[in-house]
Design a protein around this motif. Sequence first.
Motif, PDB file in Angstrom:
ATOM      1  N   ARG A 138      41.912  13.168  63.730  1.00 46.25           N
ATOM      2  CA  ARG A 138      40.476  13.560  63.473  1.00 46.25           C
ATOM      3  C   ARG A 138      39.885  14.403  64.698  1.00 46.25           C
ATOM      4  O   ARG A 138      39.092  15.220  64.461  1.00 46.25           O
ATOM      5  CB  ARG A 138      39.701  12.351  63.257  1.00 46.25           C
ATOM      6  CG  ARG A 138      40.125  11.555  62.113  1.00 46.25           C
ATOM      7  CD  ARG A 138      39.340  10.224  61.958  1.00 46.25           C
ATOM      8  NE  ARG A 138      37.770  10.421  61.844  1.00 46.25           N
ATOM      9  CZ  ARG A 138      37.228  10.552  60.772  1.00 46.25           C
ATOM     10  NH1 ARG A 138      37.705  10.836  59.744  1.00 46.25           N
ATOM     11  NH2 ARG A 138      35.915  10.919  60.736  1.00 46.25           N
ATOM     12  N   ALA A 180      41.364  17.703  64.051  1.00 49.53           N
ATOM     13  CA  ALA A 180      40.689  18.408  62.675  1.00 49.53           C
ATOM     14  C   ALA A 180      39.378  18.726  63.007  1.00 49.53           C
ATOM     15  O   ALA A 180      38.658  19.465  62.178  1.00 49.53           O
ATOM     16  CB  ALA A 180      40.733  17.427  61.428  1.00 49.53           C
ATOM     17  N   LEU A 219      36.897  16.178  63.013  1.00 44.58           N
ATOM     18  CA  LEU A 219      36.061  15.125  62.592  1.00 44.58           C
ATOM     19  C   LEU A 219      35.624  14.382  63.580  1.00 44.58           C
ATOM     20  O   LEU A 219      34.833  13.420  63.237  1.00 44.58           O
ATOM     21  CB  LEU A 219      36.915  14.535  61.477  1.00 44.58           C
ATOM     22  CG  LEU A 219      37.480  15.383  60.195  1.00 44.58           C
ATOM     23  CD1 LEU A 219      38.418  14.711  59.386  1.00 44.58           C
ATOM     24  CD2 LEU A 219      36.131  15.723  59.116  1.00 44.58           C
ATOM     25  N   GLY A 275      44.894  22.223  57.523  1.00 41.11           N
ATOM     26  CA  GLY A 275      44.983  21.488  56.709  1.00 41.11           C
ATOM     27  C   GLY A 275      45.374  20.249  56.834  1.00 41.11           C
ATOM     28  O   GLY A 275      45.670  19.895  57.929  1.00 41.11           O
ATOM     29  N   MET A 276      44.892  19.301  55.971  1.00 43.19           N
ATOM     30  CA  MET A 276      45.354  17.962  56.283  1.00 43.19           C
ATOM     31  C   MET A 276      45.448  16.914  54.819  1.00 43.19           C
ATOM     32  O   MET A 276      45.020  17.328  53.804  1.00 43.19           O
ATOM     33  CB  MET A 276      43.836  17.225  56.719  1.00 43.19           C
ATOM     34  CG  MET A 276      44.173  15.800  57.251  1.00 43.19           C
ATOM     35  SD  MET A 276      42.799  15.500  58.814  1.00 43.19           S
ATOM     36  CE  MET A 276      43.044  13.949  59.266  1.00 43.19           C
ATOM     37  N   PHE A 294      45.606  12.957  53.501  1.00 41.61           N
ATOM     38  CA  PHE A 294      44.978  11.935  53.869  1.00 41.61           C
ATOM     39  C   PHE A 294      45.873  10.667  53.384  1.00 41.61           C
ATOM     40  O   PHE A 294      46.411  10.923  52.359  1.00 41.61           O
ATOM     41  CB  PHE A 294      43.629  11.788  53.503  1.00 41.61           C
ATOM     42  CG  PHE A 294      42.584  12.865  54.189  1.00 41.61           C
ATOM     43  CD1 PHE A 294      42.040  12.796  55.395  1.00 41.61           C
ATOM     44  CD2 PHE A 294      42.684  13.918  53.424  1.00 41.61           C
ATOM     45  CE1 PHE A 294      41.155  13.424  55.847  1.00 41.61           C
ATOM     46  CE2 PHE A 294      41.881  15.157  54.291  1.00 41.61           C
ATOM     47  CZ  PHE A 294      41.125  14.769  55.347  1.00 41.61           C
ATOM     48  N   ASN A 326      45.059   7.918  51.919  1.00 44.55           N
ATOM     49  CA  ASN A 326      44.710   7.378  50.515  1.00 44.55           C
ATOM     50  C   ASN A 326      44.599   8.957  49.716  1.00 44.55           C
ATOM     51  O   ASN A 326      43.582   8.720  48.677  1.00 44.55           O
ATOM     52  CB  ASN A 326      43.583   6.349  50.389  1.00 44.55           C
ATOM     53  CG  ASN A 326      42.539   6.887  51.389  1.00 44.55           C
ATOM     54  OD1 ASN A 326      42.538   7.854  52.113  1.00 44.55           O
ATOM     55  ND2 ASN A 326      41.609   5.820  51.472  1.00 44.55           N
ATOM     56  N   LEU A 334      42.481  11.174  48.810  1.00 45.73           N
ATOM     57  CA  LEU A 334      41.376  11.631  49.043  1.00 45.73           C
ATOM     58  C   LEU A 334      41.148  12.950  48.066  1.00 45.73           C
ATOM     59  O   LEU A 334      40.825  13.996  48.575  1.00 45.73           O
ATOM     60  CB  LEU A 334      40.756  12.075  50.400  1.00 45.73           C
ATOM     61  CG  LEU A 334      40.618  10.764  51.259  1.00 45.73           C
ATOM     62  CD1 LEU A 334      39.990  11.246  52.719  1.00 45.73           C
ATOM     63  CD2 LEU A 334      39.455  10.024  50.543  1.00 45.73           C
ATOM     64  N   LEU A 335      41.880  12.888  46.701  1.00 41.09           N
ATOM     65  CA  LEU A 335      41.442  14.155  45.932  1.00 41.09           C
ATOM     66  C   LEU A 335      40.240  14.144  45.431  1.00 41.09           C
ATOM     67  O   LEU A 335      39.683  12.995  45.406  1.00 41.09           O
ATOM     68  CB  LEU A 335      42.702  13.969  44.861  1.00 41.09           C
ATOM     69  CG  LEU A 335      44.043  13.995  45.387  1.00 41.09           C
ATOM     70  CD1 LEU A 335      44.967  13.596  44.436  1.00 41.09           C
ATOM     71  CD2 LEU A 335      44.475  15.286  46.019  1.00 41.09           C
ATOM     72  N   PHE A 336      39.721  15.140  45.042  1.00 46.09           N
ATOM     73  CA  PHE A 336      38.302  14.963  44.289  1.00 46.09           C
ATOM     74  C   PHE A 336      38.574  14.522  42.897  1.00 46.09           C
ATOM     75  O   PHE A 336      39.090  15.392  42.310  1.00 46.09           O
ATOM     76  CB  PHE A 336      37.586  16.491  44.394  1.00 46.09           C
ATOM     77  CG  PHE A 336      37.682  16.928  46.067  1.00 46.09           C
ATOM     78  CD1 PHE A 336      37.377  16.247  47.029  1.00 46.09           C
ATOM     79  CD2 PHE A 336      38.316  18.271  46.181  1.00 46.09           C
ATOM     80  CE1 PHE A 336      37.482  16.750  48.180  1.00 46.09           C
ATOM     81  CE2 PHE A 336      38.201  18.714  47.458  1.00 46.09           C
ATOM     82  CZ  PHE A 336      37.582  17.911  48.515  1.00 46.09           C
ATOM     83  N   PRO A 348      42.822  13.688  38.710  1.00 45.59           N
ATOM     84  CA  PRO A 348      43.638  12.953  39.739  1.00 45.59           C
ATOM     85  C   PRO A 348      43.872  11.458  39.129  1.00 45.59           C
ATOM     86  O   PRO A 348      45.175  11.123  39.439  1.00 45.59           O
ATOM     87  CB  PRO A 348      42.868  12.645  40.887  1.00 45.59           C
ATOM     88  CG  PRO A 348      42.133  13.961  41.081  1.00 45.59           C
ATOM     89  CD  PRO A 348      41.855  14.373  39.419  1.00 45.59           C
ATOM     90  N   GLN A 362      50.151  12.301  42.918  1.00 48.21           N
ATOM     91  CA  GLN A 362      48.850  12.483  43.450  1.00 48.21           C
ATOM     92  C   GLN A 362      49.422  13.109  45.281  1.00 48.21           C
ATOM     93  O   GLN A 362      48.613  13.869  45.555  1.00 48.21           O
ATOM     94  CB  GLN A 362      48.228  11.179  43.659  1.00 48.21           C
ATOM     95  CG  GLN A 362      47.432  10.803  42.308  1.00 48.21           C
ATOM     96  CD  GLN A 362      46.606   9.750  42.607  1.00 48.21           C
ATOM     97  OE1 GLN A 362      46.174   9.115  43.695  1.00 48.21           O
ATOM     98  NE2 GLN A 362      46.515   8.557  41.444  1.00 48.21           N
ATOM     99  N   ARG A 421      47.396  20.837  48.330  1.00 53.51           N
ATOM    100  CA  ARG A 421      45.940  21.299  48.721  1.00 53.51           C
ATOM    101  C   ARG A 421      46.177  21.614  50.268  1.00 53.51           C
ATOM    102  O   ARG A 421      45.146  22.393  50.639  1.00 53.51           O
ATOM    103  CB  ARG A 421      45.080  20.160  48.243  1.00 53.51           C
ATOM    104  CG  ARG A 421      43.642  20.492  48.767  1.00 53.51           C
ATOM    105  CD  ARG A 421      42.615  19.453  48.326  1.00 53.51           C
ATOM    106  NE  ARG A 421      42.910  18.184  49.100  1.00 53.51           N
ATOM    107  CZ  ARG A 421      41.900  16.956  48.983  1.00 53.51           C
ATOM    108  NH1 ARG A 421      41.147  17.010  48.199  1.00 53.51           N
ATOM    109  NH2 ARG A 421      42.666  15.908  49.679  1.00 53.51           N
ATOM    110  N   GLY A 422      46.779  20.538  51.036  1.00 55.79           N
ATOM    111  CA  GLY A 422      47.103  21.027  52.284  1.00 55.79           C
ATOM    112  C   GLY A 422      47.671  22.312  52.801  1.00 55.79           C
ATOM    113  O   GLY A 422      47.257  22.910  53.859  1.00 55.79           O
TER     114      GLY A 422
END
Lengths: 276, 369
Positions: free
Chosen positions: B49, B52, B54, B80-81, B83, B85, B87-89, B133, B141, B148-149
Motif C-alpha cells: 500500500r 501504491a 494508498l 497496477g495492483m 488484490f 479478494n 475487488l472487481l467492480f 463478476p 475472477q 485489469r492489473g
Amino acid sequence: MSAGSFGFGRRVAPTAIILAAGLVLLYVFLYAPILYVVYTSFATDVVWPFPLDFTLTAYEDLFASSLYGEALSNSLKLAFGSAVISTFLAAGGAIAVLRYRSRRRGLVMFLFIAPLFVADLLIGISILAFNARVLGLPGNLVSAMAANAVQGTAFGFLIILAQLVRYNWSMDDAAMVFGAGPLRCFAEITLPTIWPSLFGAFLIAFILAFNNLEITFYNLGAIPTLPSVAWGSLRFGLGPELFALAALVNAFVFAIFAAMYGLMKTGLVKFGYRGQ
Amino acid sequence: MPNAALELDSVTRRFGPVIAVDRISLAIEQDEFFALLGPSGSGKTTMLRLIAGLEQPDEGQVRIAGEVVTDLPPYRRGVGMVFQNFLLFPHKTVAENIVFPLRMQKMDRAQQQKQLGWILELLHLQGLEARYPNELSGGQQQRVALARGLISRPALLLLDEPLANLDRELRSEMEVEIRRYQKELKIPFVYVTHNQEEALTMSDRIAVMRNGRFEQIGAKTEIYTNPASAFVAAFVGHANRLDGQLSEIDGGLARMNWAGGQLLVPRPADAKSGDRVRYFIKHEDLEVTAAGLNGGGLNGHVANDINQVSGTLRDIIFKGQTANYIITLPQGTDLVVSDTPRTITLKPSDPVIVRWPAGSGACFAAEGA
Ligand SMILES: Nc1ncnc2c1ncn2[C@@H]1O[C@H](COP(=O)(O)OP(=O)(O)OP(=O)(O)O)[C@@H](O)[C@H]1O
Ligand SMILES: [Mg+2]
C-alpha cells in the motif's frame, strides 16, 4: 405439503391459524381506515356511506377548486426541494461517519437521527422563530424546504447507512490505483453501488415533506399546500372533497411503491448491487 | 546503471504503537519477480500500500523508475495492483472492469479495444467479456483481476496474496501462469504471500519479512539453502528443529550435544563452546533406512562424516511424489524424513536409522538464551 397449508381434509396446525389470524388483524389495523377513506370518497353521503351510492362528485369538486391545484403544485415543489436537500446531507453524513473512524462515532450518529424524536410542532415553531428573529428571514418555500429537510435528513441518514455499511471501501482503493481521482471514484464506483439507498432516502424525504403539516405551516403561513388547505377546510366540516384528496394522495404514494416493486420484479432496475 | 524499477529508501510506517514497516530499503530491477514472504501481520500489505500510494510513509522515500513518488496520490503513480479478494467492480462487466485503467488514462476507444483483445487472449478470457463478476468462477475472477492489473502495461505490478482464495489445484496452475506472464511482459512484479511454496515456485528473489523488517533478502535458492536466521530456517521449507548445546568448535563446524549423543553441525557465527543452539535440518536432506544388522542404539552419532540417529518409524504419510516418514526418537521427539515412497519398504514400528551429511543444515544461537 405439510401442516399449515389450508386445503381440504388436511390438518392445519393451530399455531398456524393463530398466526394467520394475527397477521390479518394487523393488516386490518394498518389499512382499514385508509380503505374506508378511499371507499367513502366515492359515496354520495360521506357521513354514513353504507350501502355505497356511487358518485364522482367529490373528485369533480376537488378538481374544480383552483385552491387545490395551487396547493398541489406548492406541495410538489416543497417535497422535491426538501428531498434533494435531505438526500445530499444524509449521503454526505453517512459516508463521512463510515469513512472517517472516530471514537465519537456513536454520538455523531445519534445527533444525525435525534431530530426524529422532536415533535413536528416544535421543529416548525423553532425554525420559524430562529429564522425570523435571529436571521431576519421571512417564511417562504425555501425555508419550508430546509425546515422539512431536518427530519428528511435523519430518515435518509438511517436508510443510506443501512446500505453503506455493506459497501466495501477497498473498492475505492482499487479504482484509485487504476487512475481514478476521488470524484471519478465516487461517480464510477461508489454511486452506482449505493444509488438505490440514495433513491430510497429521496423518496422517504419527499413523502415526509409532501405530507407534513406542522413544520410547513409555520414556515409558509399563507402559502397553501395540500395538507394546510385540507386542514383549513376542516373548519367547514369534513367535506367530500377531503375524502377524494386523501384517496388521491394515498394512491399517489402507493403508485410510487408499486412502480418500484414492478421495476425490481422485472429486473429492469436492480436495487442493491450484484454482490458476490 | 539504469534506474531500478522500484526503490524504497528507509521507508517507515507506524500505526500508533505498531511499526508496520520499519526502515525498509529495497531496489527491484526491471524484469524481476520479487516475492515478499512473511507471516500474518508482518507488514506485507502495508508495504504494498505504501508503494501504491494508498498509505503515506512516516519516513523515507519511494521511487518508481527513478522518479520520487512519495507525495503522489495513487492515481498518479501508474502502478497496477491485484488484490487478495480481487475487488472487481461488481456493477461493471468483465470488459468494463478490464479496460477501466485505460479509460482513466483517457486512451482512445479503438486503442482500448485493441489492448482488451490482446489481454483477453493472453489470459484466456475470450467469451467472458459481457459477464458480470458474480457470474464467474474464482479462477476466472482471478484472471480478470490480473488482466485489469496488466492491461495498461504498468511500470510495476503489485500482487497481494492473489491466490489465497483459490483451491489448491487452481493455485498451482496459476502459479506457473503468473510467472509466465511476468517473464513474457517483462514487467516487474512484487508478489506478497505468506505461502513459502508460492514464493519459491514463482519468484526470482525473496524477502522474508517479520515485524516490519526484512529477516533476509536474496535469491530464492540462497534463502532456501542458506537461511540467515532461525526464523527464516523455520519459515522457508520444511525443517526439523533440534535444540542442543555446542561442545567443541572445529573450524566451520561444531559438535552439538543433543539427546545424549553428538551431531556435527555448521558453526553459528561467533559461537563458543557451551552456547545453546537451535539446529535446522530439512526433511528432504535426511535419509531413512531399516536398522538392520548394525542395530539400533545410535543416539546421535557421527561416523565417516555422517550424522546418524536411531529411532522407531511411527507413521508414513503418503504425499504422492514423496512420503513423509515420521520417526520417534528414544527420548520422545519426532523427526520427519521426506523421501520417495518407492525406495523403501518400511512398516510402522520398524526400528530405523536416520542419516544425513555432517555439517549440512543450519544452526543458530538459541533466541533469548
Ligand atoms: N489501518 C491500520 N490501522 C492500524 N493498524 C494497522 C493498519 N493496517 C495494518 N496495521 C497493523 O500493521 C501490522 C502489519 O499489517 P499488514 O496488514 O501489513 O500485515 P500483513 O503482513 O499483510 O498480514 P496478512 O498476511 O495477515 O495480510 C499489523 O500489526 C496490523 O495490525
Ligand atoms: Mg496482508
